[in-house]
Design a protein around this motif. Structure first.
Motif, mmCIF file in Angstrom:
data_model
loop_
_atom_site.group_PDB
_atom_site.id
_atom_site.type_symbol
_atom_site.label_atom_id
_atom_site.label_comp_id
_atom_site.label_asym_id
_atom_site.label_seq_id
_atom_site.Cartn_x
_atom_site.Cartn_y
_atom_site.Cartn_z
ATOM 1 N N LEU A 1 90.266 -72.925 56.237
ATOM 2 C CA LEU A 1 92.019 -71.796 56.025
ATOM 3 C C LEU A 1 92.456 -73.082 57.806
ATOM 4 O O LEU A 1 91.732 -73.016 58.939
ATOM 5 C CB LEU A 1 91.229 -70.871 56.379
ATOM 6 C CG LEU A 1 91.417 -70.151 54.576
ATOM 7 C CD1 LEU A 1 91.793 -68.400 55.142
ATOM 8 C CD2 LEU A 1 92.999 -70.476 54.066
ATOM 9 N N ILE B 1 98.608 -71.376 62.923
ATOM 10 C CA ILE B 1 99.855 -70.926 62.271
ATOM 11 C C ILE B 1 101.283 -70.588 63.857
ATOM 12 O O ILE B 1 101.155 -70.125 64.558
ATOM 13 C CB ILE B 1 100.372 -69.881 61.334
ATOM 14 C CG1 ILE B 1 98.652 -69.668 60.552
ATOM 15 C CG2 ILE B 1 101.479 -69.877 60.602
ATOM 16 C CD1 ILE B 1 98.329 -71.054 60.416
ATOM 17 N N ASN C 1 92.113 -63.621 57.914
ATOM 18 C CA ASN C 1 93.162 -64.674 57.956
ATOM 19 C C ASN C 1 93.309 -63.861 59.705
ATOM 20 O O ASN C 1 93.253 -62.757 60.482
ATOM 21 C CB ASN C 1 94.919 -64.118 57.413
ATOM 22 C CG ASN C 1 94.737 -62.749 58.029
ATOM 23 O OD1 ASN C 1 95.246 -62.521 58.828
ATOM 24 N ND2 ASN C 1 96.230 -62.314 56.775
ATOM 25 N N HIS D 1 92.734 -67.181 45.947
ATOM 26 C CA HIS D 1 93.761 -67.882 46.549
ATOM 27 C C HIS D 1 93.489 -69.243 46.972
ATOM 28 O O HIS D 1 93.089 -70.669 47.574
ATOM 29 C CB HIS D 1 92.328 -67.913 48.004
ATOM 30 C CG HIS D 1 92.490 -66.530 48.304
ATOM 31 N ND1 HIS D 1 93.942 -66.083 48.686
ATOM 32 C CD2 HIS D 1 91.313 -65.247 48.388
ATOM 33 C CE1 HIS D 1 93.521 -64.751 49.451
ATOM 34 N NE2 HIS D 1 92.208 -64.197 48.881
ATOM 35 N N ALA E 1 107.703 -67.896 54.037
ATOM 36 C CA ALA E 1 106.462 -68.982 53.308
ATOM 37 C C ALA E 1 107.433 -70.054 53.867
ATOM 38 O O ALA E 1 109.235 -70.916 53.450
ATOM 39 C CB ALA E 1 106.900 -69.803 51.739
ATOM 40 N N THR F 1 97.092 -76.219 52.590
ATOM 41 C CA THR F 1 97.175 -74.394 52.181
ATOM 42 C C THR F 1 98.640 -73.783 52.727
ATOM 43 O O THR F 1 99.068 -74.843 53.219
ATOM 44 C CB THR F 1 96.510 -74.273 53.170
ATOM 45 O OG1 THR F 1 95.412 -75.545 53.912
ATOM 46 C CG2 THR F 1 96.179 -73.088 53.488
ATOM 47 N N TYR G 1 101.298 -70.776 52.934
ATOM 48 C CA TYR G 1 100.883 -69.822 53.580
ATOM 49 C C TYR G 1 102.420 -69.179 53.569
ATOM 50 O O TYR G 1 103.342 -69.676 53.236
ATOM 51 C CB TYR G 1 101.200 -70.096 55.074
ATOM 52 C CG TYR G 1 100.131 -70.889 56.094
ATOM 53 C CD1 TYR G 1 98.973 -69.897 56.110
ATOM 54 C CD2 TYR G 1 99.674 -72.245 55.691
ATOM 55 C CE1 TYR G 1 97.647 -70.355 56.916
ATOM 56 C CE2 TYR G 1 98.329 -72.453 56.397
ATOM 57 C CZ TYR G 1 97.989 -72.394 56.772
ATOM 58 O OH TYR G 1 96.434 -72.681 57.443
ATOM 59 N N TYR H 1 104.232 -65.582 54.875
ATOM 60 C CA TYR H 1 103.991 -64.531 56.614
ATOM 61 C C TYR H 1 104.928 -62.904 56.124
ATOM 62 O O TYR H 1 105.738 -63.394 54.724
ATOM 63 C CB TYR H 1 105.104 -65.290 57.548
ATOM 64 C CG TYR H 1 104.622 -66.546 57.403
ATOM 65 C CD1 TYR H 1 103.318 -66.736 58.442
ATOM 66 C CD2 TYR H 1 104.955 -66.960 56.958
ATOM 67 C CE1 TYR H 1 103.081 -67.921 58.706
ATOM 68 C CE2 TYR H 1 104.646 -69.225 57.520
ATOM 69 C CZ TYR H 1 103.663 -69.335 57.932
ATOM 70 O OH TYR H 1 103.263 -70.572 58.277
ATOM 71 N N TYR I 1 99.796 -62.874 57.553
ATOM 72 C CA TYR I 1 100.152 -64.122 56.501
ATOM 73 C C TYR I 1 98.431 -64.146 55.552
ATOM 74 O O TYR I 1 98.215 -63.731 55.856
ATOM 75 C CB TYR I 1 100.105 -65.815 56.654
ATOM 76 C CG TYR I 1 99.015 -65.647 57.681
ATOM 77 C CD1 TYR I 1 97.650 -66.780 57.022
ATOM 78 C CD2 TYR I 1 98.313 -65.769 59.144
ATOM 79 C CE1 TYR I 1 96.992 -67.074 57.290
ATOM 80 C CE2 TYR I 1 97.724 -66.415 59.359
ATOM 81 C CZ TYR I 1 96.940 -66.724 58.744
ATOM 82 O OH TYR I 1 95.585 -67.821 59.493
ATOM 83 N N ASP I 2 98.853 -64.256 54.174
ATOM 84 C CA ASP I 2 97.866 -65.477 53.623
ATOM 85 C C ASP I 2 98.188 -66.108 53.061
ATOM 86 O O ASP I 2 99.359 -66.924 53.054
ATOM 87 C CB ASP I 2 97.671 -64.054 51.502
ATOM 88 C CG ASP I 2 96.734 -63.763 51.967
ATOM 89 O OD1 ASP I 2 95.578 -63.750 52.091
ATOM 90 O OD2 ASP I 2 96.428 -64.089 50.696
ATOM 91 N N THR I 3 97.411 -66.689 52.894
ATOM 92 C CA THR I 3 96.990 -68.594 51.998
ATOM 93 C C THR I 3 96.200 -68.672 50.012
ATOM 94 O O THR I 3 96.088 -67.504 50.270
ATOM 95 C CB THR I 3 96.121 -68.856 52.936
ATOM 96 O OG1 THR I 3 94.562 -68.783 52.484
ATOM 97 C CG2 THR I 3 96.484 -68.633 54.399
#
Length: 610
Positions: A278, A282, A328, A407, A451, A498, A500, A502, A512-514
């Motif tokens: 990852l 960011i 993360n 993911h 995003a 990837t 993201y 937010y 955030y997650d991815t």
């Protein structure tokens, strides 16, 4: 590569750094101590040899269970690199006379613009106090990673031999960590060719219980195997769950040898591979160098690095908080007000000109504290050494993204220049809806969801098609469409990016997650029913460079005629089902006829306006 090192223990902060304060062109190693959490510092103490012609740099410090301070560094004299060592048994008041690492012969003379010396690291086993030193060595004719061990507090060391299983290629930039069970973890830049100038290594890892018996095959950390620059790995341990976490520079997104990002991955000691890689930086600058990563015993920590966030040639220190339980990083941010720090201008030579930051984290007074040391050029162009203590604040949100699997989202094989839509499901987790059981659940409503589009190697593009909600309650989910495309003219390959998403928690902390996205292509189509010609009209004055014919069959023929029926040119589609025309003809309307290898045709008109 570390030109300063910091360690915290029992209320004392220990720092070692390189310095040419006598201005003779050769650096020495200095030590400083603070016993009031960095408010005041002891007088800098010279602890290295300081003899004519000896350049001493890349120091590393550790403090063992008996509170003995141990320091190693490299010294270079007449093009030959050696490891030097000293220690203090009285909390830094005095140090033993420095000398080469006792009992160990270090061989190194392969210096170049990518090979910088032995670069030793020293760590102490937290349980038994044994010392381990890792370094790069070229006694075999190739650069290899070696390990030495001391069971008597540094009075002597035993060379345990080579760690890596990459005998014919370049190995360099080792990083070392020892967990609470005594396992020794080493990560390094693993060359992929026999050329000792190879700047495009993989990131490799191995571990051992005794320093002698290692895995028979090194584990490759990076999950993208494209031929791009990678380097300067940093390793840290979550001492609660045993996670081994690695961060490094990686140019997989931009391609080539420049503008790296910072990536990370993790594994447990029982795993045979690392997790999905990852991106950690960011919302940072385009070029990111010399990451330093450290987590406390509960898996919370900080990543710091040099980044040109302010402008292309103005670098400063950026940081991002990390939660191992959430897997993360927070949104990257400057650690100081805008442009109040300055760490360099040039990213040449793979960022070697940057003085790497030094970092340590620990759990103090019910929170995760960090201790940061760096060189700053803002006031003195020759550089001053600065210190900062701060706290790591982690968002209490846990969002999970599910595509084809947790993911991951696979667009599959696609034609060129054709947008394809896929769907993901975004959860704000609770105890019942928590797809990734390794973290969460969330403890806050998610606010300000947003995003950004993702561009991979200037070829693959991913962007959010659906409108994000203003907020997402705990335990709820939303389905979102993502569009993906491979731009016209790009080579056939697997493109990995990837994506993201937010959000902010109730305290306005960002997180955030991815979802990792794969797209393959471009591929030729089976017929001409979706043939596309663009831009149409073609306007060179508006910046149009060429006319693209896409979504064709392999080896289709394109004939172009003027209004009088005269053939202007003939083009052929490549194995990606596309072709380009420069449109270098007068303004007017032109007819194109596309014929596939079976004789099937489609035709249309193109307007050219100059």
């Amino acid at each position: 590569m570390d030109k300063a090192s910091v360690y915290y223990k029992g209320g004392s902060i220990y720092v070692v750094f390189e310095d040419d304060r006598d201005k003779d062109g050769y650096r020495e190693i200095y030590f400083a101590l603070s016993q009031d959490t960095g408010k005041t510092w002891s007088k800098n103490k010279l602890i290295s040899k300081n003899i004519a012609g000896l350049d001493e740099y890349y120091p590393w410090i550790t403090v063992d269970k008996n509170n003995v301070i141990h320091v190693v560094w490299q010294g270079v004299l007449n093009g030959v690199g050696k490891i030097y060592y000293t220690k203090s048994i009285d909390n830094g008041n005095t140090f033993l006379p420095p000398d080469t690492l006792p009992g160990v012969l270090v061989v190194y003379s392969t210096f170049s613009n990518v090979n910088f010396g032995p670069q030793p690291k020293i760590e102490s086993d937290p349980k038994n106090g044994y010392l381990y030193v890792v370094w790069t060595d070229d006694r075999t004719g190739n650069l290899r990673i070696r390990l030495a061990k001391s069971t008597n507090g540094g009075s002597s060391f035993t060379d345990l031999g080579t760690i890596d299983h990459n005998p014919n290629n370049v190995n360099r930039q080792p990083s070392l960590a020892i967990d609470d069970s005594g396992y020794i973890h080493v990560v390094w830049a693993r060359g992929t060719s026999g050329n000792n100038q190879d700047p495009k290594p993989f990131i490799s890892y191995n571990f051992s219980k005794d320093g002698i018996n290692w895995l028979s095959n090194d584990i490759i950390v990076n999950d993208n195997l494209s031929s791009v620059y990678r380097g300067n790995p940093s390793i840290t341990i979550n001492r609660v769950n045993g996670n081994v976490i690695v961060a490094w520079e990686d140019s997989r997104i931009s391609g080539g040898n420049t503008t790296p990002d910072i990536f990370f991955a993790k594994k447990k000691i029982s795993d045979n591979q690392f997790s999905q890689n990852l991106k950690a930086n960011i919302n940072s600058g385009t070029s990111n160098f010399k990451p330093k990563f450290f987590v406390d015993k509960f898996g919370k920590g900080l990543m710091v690095w040099h980044s040109n966030y302010i402008s292309g040639s103005y670098f400063s220190i950026m940081g991002s908080a990390y939660s191992d339980s959430l897997n993360n990083f927070s949104i990257s941010q400057l650690l100081f007000p805008f442009d109040t720090t300055f760490t360099g201008t040039s990213s040449a030579n793979f960022g070697d000109y940057f003085y790497p930051p030094a970092l340590y984290t620990d759990f103090i007074d019910s929170s995760t504290n960090f201790f940061l040391v760096w060189q700053d050029l803002k006031k003195d162009p020759l550089g001053d050494i600065y210190f900062l203590r701060g706290k790591v604040i982690i968002s209490n949100l846990d969002l999970d993204i599910v595509g084809d699997s947790l993911h991951y989202l696979n667009f599959g094989l696609v034609p060129g220049d054709l947008w394809v839509k896929k769907t993901i499901r975004l959860y704000n987790t609770d105890s019942l809806n928590n797809p990734d059981k390794s973290d969460g659940p969330s403890k806050s409503i998610a606010y300000k969801l947003r995003a950004d589009s993702v561009v991979v190697e200037n070829c693959a593009v991913f962007k959010l098609y659906s409108k994000l909600p203003d907020s997402l309650l705990i335990g709820k989910y939303v389905d979102l469409d993502i569009l993906g495309v491979i731009r016209d003219g790009c080579p056939y390959k697997i493109y990995y990016g990837t994506f993201y998403i937010y959000r902010n928690d109730k305290n306005n902390n960002e997180a955030y997650d991815t979802v990792g996205i794969y797209i393959i292509g471009p591929k030729p189509l089976n017929d001409l029913s979706k043939a596309k010609v663009h831009p149409n009209p073609f306007k060179p004055y508006a910046g149009h460079k060429f006319i693209s014919f896409t979504n064709l069959t392999d080896n289709s023929r394109i004939d172009i005629f003027d209004v009088n029926g005269n053939k202007i040119t003939t083009l052929y589609a490549g194995n990606d089902g596309s072709a380009r025309w420069d449109g270098n003809v007068p303004s007017g309307v032109y007819t194109y006829v596309i014929t596939d290898p079976n004789g099937n045709k489609t035709l249309g008109k193109i307007a050219i306006i100059r």
